[in-house]
Design a protein around this motif. Structure first.
Motif, PDB file in Angstrom:
ATOM      1  N   GLU A   6       5.316 -30.316  38.645  1.00 34.22           N
ATOM      2  CA  GLU A   6       5.263 -29.145  37.768  1.00 34.22           C
ATOM      3  C   GLU A   6       4.784 -29.527  36.373  1.00 34.22           C
ATOM      4  O   GLU A   6       5.007 -30.648  35.910  1.00 34.22           O
ATOM      5  CB  GLU A   6       6.650 -28.495  37.643  1.00 34.22           C
ATOM      6  CG  GLU A   6       7.261 -28.042  38.942  1.00 34.22           C
ATOM      7  CD  GLU A   6       8.173 -29.089  39.557  1.00 34.22           C
ATOM      8  OE1 GLU A   6       9.062 -28.727  40.354  1.00 34.22           O
ATOM      9  OE2 GLU A   6       8.009 -30.279  39.234  1.00 34.22           O
ATOM     10  N   TRP A  36       9.254 -20.802  43.487  1.00 29.95           N
ATOM     11  CA  TRP A  36       9.688 -21.293  42.170  1.00 29.95           C
ATOM     12  C   TRP A  36      11.178 -20.973  42.031  1.00 29.95           C
ATOM     13  O   TRP A  36      11.593 -19.840  42.262  1.00 29.95           O
ATOM     14  CB  TRP A  36       8.932 -20.619  41.032  1.00 29.95           C
ATOM     15  CG  TRP A  36       7.584 -21.182  40.754  1.00 29.95           C
ATOM     16  CD1 TRP A  36       6.387 -20.685  41.178  1.00 29.95           C
ATOM     17  CD2 TRP A  36       7.275 -22.339  39.967  1.00 29.95           C
ATOM     18  NE1 TRP A  36       5.349 -21.463  40.713  1.00 29.95           N
ATOM     19  CE2 TRP A  36       5.865 -22.479  39.959  1.00 29.95           C
ATOM     20  CE3 TRP A  36       8.036 -23.268  39.263  1.00 29.95           C
ATOM     21  CZ2 TRP A  36       5.225 -23.517  39.281  1.00 29.95           C
ATOM     22  CZ3 TRP A  36       7.402 -24.289  38.594  1.00 29.95           C
ATOM     23  CH2 TRP A  36       6.011 -24.415  38.604  1.00 29.95           C
ATOM     24  N   TYR A  37      11.946 -21.988  41.660  1.00 28.10           N
ATOM     25  CA  TYR A  37      13.361 -21.836  41.361  1.00 28.10           C
ATOM     26  C   TYR A  37      13.588 -22.240  39.906  1.00 28.10           C
ATOM     27  O   TYR A  37      12.760 -22.920  39.290  1.00 28.10           O
ATOM     28  CB  TYR A  37      14.207 -22.766  42.244  1.00 28.10           C
ATOM     29  CG  TYR A  37      14.392 -22.327  43.671  1.00 28.10           C
ATOM     30  CD1 TYR A  37      13.392 -22.525  44.622  1.00 28.10           C
ATOM     31  CD2 TYR A  37      15.580 -21.743  44.096  1.00 28.10           C
ATOM     32  CE1 TYR A  37      13.569 -22.138  45.945  1.00 28.10           C
ATOM     33  CE2 TYR A  37      15.776 -21.367  45.411  1.00 28.10           C
ATOM     34  CZ  TYR A  37      14.766 -21.571  46.322  1.00 28.10           C
ATOM     35  OH  TYR A  37      14.949 -21.190  47.633  1.00 28.10           O
ATOM     36  N   ARG A  38      14.735 -21.865  39.387  1.00 26.27           N
ATOM     37  CA  ARG A  38      15.134 -22.339  38.070  1.00 26.27           C
ATOM     38  C   ARG A  38      16.626 -22.625  38.052  1.00 26.27           C
ATOM     39  O   ARG A  38      17.398 -22.049  38.828  1.00 26.27           O
ATOM     40  CB  ARG A  38      14.773 -21.331  36.983  1.00 26.27           C
ATOM     41  CG  ARG A  38      15.543 -20.029  37.024  1.00 26.27           C
ATOM     42  CD  ARG A  38      14.989 -19.065  35.969  1.00 26.27           C
ATOM     43  NE  ARG A  38      15.739 -17.798  35.953  1.00 26.27           N
ATOM     44  CZ  ARG A  38      15.379 -16.744  35.219  1.00 26.27           C
ATOM     45  NH1 ARG A  38      14.289 -16.802  34.439  1.00 26.27           N
ATOM     46  NH2 ARG A  38      16.102 -15.640  35.261  1.00 26.27           N
ATOM     47  N   ARG A  45      21.288 -23.047  40.826  1.00 31.90           N
ATOM     48  CA  ARG A  45      19.857 -22.853  40.971  1.00 31.90           C
ATOM     49  C   ARG A  45      19.599 -21.469  41.561  1.00 31.90           C
ATOM     50  O   ARG A  45      20.304 -21.044  42.484  1.00 31.90           O
ATOM     51  CB  ARG A  45      19.292 -23.928  41.882  1.00 31.90           C
ATOM     52  CG  ARG A  45      17.790 -23.905  42.056  1.00 31.90           C
ATOM     53  CD  ARG A  45      17.358 -25.038  42.965  1.00 31.90           C
ATOM     54  NE  ARG A  45      17.541 -26.339  42.338  1.00 31.90           N
ATOM     55  CZ  ARG A  45      17.495 -27.485  42.996  1.00 31.90           C
ATOM     56  NH1 ARG A  45      17.309 -27.499  44.304  1.00 31.90           N
ATOM     57  NH2 ARG A  45      17.646 -28.628  42.357  1.00 31.90           N
ATOM     58  N   VAL A  48      13.358 -17.683  41.772  1.00 27.56           N
ATOM     59  CA  VAL A  48      12.664 -16.840  40.801  1.00 27.56           C
ATOM     60  C   VAL A  48      11.558 -16.030  41.471  1.00 27.56           C
ATOM     61  O   VAL A  48      11.446 -14.822  41.261  1.00 27.56           O
ATOM     62  CB  VAL A  48      12.063 -17.708  39.679  1.00 27.56           C
ATOM     63  CG1 VAL A  48      11.219 -16.868  38.733  1.00 27.56           C
ATOM     64  CG2 VAL A  48      13.169 -18.447  38.930  1.00 27.56           C
ATOM     65  N   ASP A  90      15.825 -16.782  30.068  1.00 30.45           N
ATOM     66  CA  ASP A  90      14.879 -17.458  30.960  1.00 30.45           C
ATOM     67  C   ASP A  90      14.898 -18.971  30.762  1.00 30.45           C
ATOM     68  O   ASP A  90      14.239 -19.699  31.508  1.00 30.45           O
ATOM     69  CB  ASP A  90      13.460 -16.942  30.729  1.00 30.45           C
ATOM     70  CG  ASP A  90      13.290 -15.484  31.101  1.00 30.45           C
ATOM     71  OD1 ASP A  90      12.608 -14.756  30.347  1.00 30.45           O
ATOM     72  OD2 ASP A  90      13.833 -15.069  32.145  1.00 30.45           O
ATOM     73  N   TYR A  94      12.532 -25.362  35.553  1.00 26.80           N
ATOM     74  CA  TYR A  94      11.843 -24.659  36.631  1.00 26.80           C
ATOM     75  C   TYR A  94      11.274 -25.673  37.623  1.00 26.80           C
ATOM     76  O   TYR A  94      10.605 -26.640  37.228  1.00 26.80           O
ATOM     77  CB  TYR A  94      10.726 -23.791  36.063  1.00 26.80           C
ATOM     78  CG  TYR A  94      11.233 -22.542  35.387  1.00 26.80           C
ATOM     79  CD1 TYR A  94      11.912 -22.618  34.176  1.00 26.80           C
ATOM     80  CD2 TYR A  94      11.048 -21.288  35.959  1.00 26.80           C
ATOM     81  CE1 TYR A  94      12.401 -21.474  33.558  1.00 26.80           C
ATOM     82  CE2 TYR A  94      11.523 -20.134  35.352  1.00 26.80           C
ATOM     83  CZ  TYR A  94      12.201 -20.239  34.154  1.00 26.80           C
ATOM     84  OH  TYR A  94      12.685 -19.102  33.543  1.00 26.80           O
ATOM     85  N   CYS A  96       9.229 -26.158  41.518  1.00 23.54           N
ATOM     86  CA  CYS A  96       8.582 -25.562  42.677  1.00 23.54           C
ATOM     87  C   CYS A  96       9.131 -26.227  43.941  1.00 23.54           C
ATOM     88  O   CYS A  96       9.668 -27.346  43.891  1.00 23.54           O
ATOM     89  CB  CYS A  96       7.070 -25.650  42.608  1.00 23.54           C
ATOM     90  SG  CYS A  96       6.395 -27.291  42.425  1.00 23.54           S
ATOM     91  N   GLY A 109      10.591 -30.870  38.081  1.00 28.03           N
ATOM     92  CA  GLY A 109      10.943 -29.763  37.206  1.00 28.03           C
ATOM     93  C   GLY A 109      10.251 -29.831  35.855  1.00 28.03           C
ATOM     94  O   GLY A 109       9.813 -30.892  35.411  1.00 28.03           O
TER      95      GLY A 109
END
Length: 116
Positions: A6, A36-38, A45, A48, A90, A94, A96, A109
Motif C-alpha cells: 500500500e 480495503w480494510y482499516r 479492523r 471499508v 477516518d 489502511y 488491502c 498498511g
C-alpha cells in the motif's frame, strides 16, 4: 509469493482528499476480488470497500458511502481507494487484502491521519 504493497497515506485536514494505492504481485490478480480494510487505535479492523475481480461490482461500508471510491486496473495489478471529504474518524491504518485458497493476504498498511 503473494505481495500487496500500500501507498498514498499521510496527514490531511478534515474535508481533504487522499488516494491510496495497492500494488500486487505473485497471483492472478484479475481472478480475485480485493478489499480495503482499516484499523484505528483500540478498534477492530473493519471492511471499508471491496471490488469484484472484473471491477463491475463494488461495495462500501455505510460510514464511507458517497465519499470513497474503489477502483482497479487489471492490466497493472493495482487497486486504488479515492477518499474525499475526509473526517477525523477516518484516521486509521489502511490495508488491502486478498482472500485466496483459504488464506488472507495483507499488505503492511498505510497510515491515514485526518486532523487540523
Amino acid at each position: 509469493q503473494v505481495q500487496l504493497v500500500e501507498s498514498g497515506g499521510g496527514l490531511v485536514q478534515p474535508g481533504g482528499s487522499l488516494r491510496l494505492s495497492c500494488a500486487t504481485s505473485g497471483f492472478s490478480f484479475s481472478s480475485y476480488a480485493i478489499q480495503w480494510y482499516r484499523q484505528a487505535p483500540g478498534k477492530e479492523r473493519e471492511l471499508v470497500a471491496s471490488i469484484s475481480s472484473t471491477g463491475g461490482s463494488t461495495n462500501y461500508a455505510d460510514a464511507v458511502k458517497g465519499r470513497f471510491t474503489i477502483s482497479r486496473d487489471n492490466a497493472k495489478g493495482t487497486v486504488d481507494l479515492q477518499m474525499n471529504h475526509l473526517k477525523p474518524e477516518d484516521t486509521a491504518v489502511y490495508h488491502c487484502n486478498v482472500y485466496r485458497f483459504r488464506t488472507n493476504y495483507w499488505g503492511q498498511g498505510t497510515q491515514v491521519t485526518v486532523s487540523s
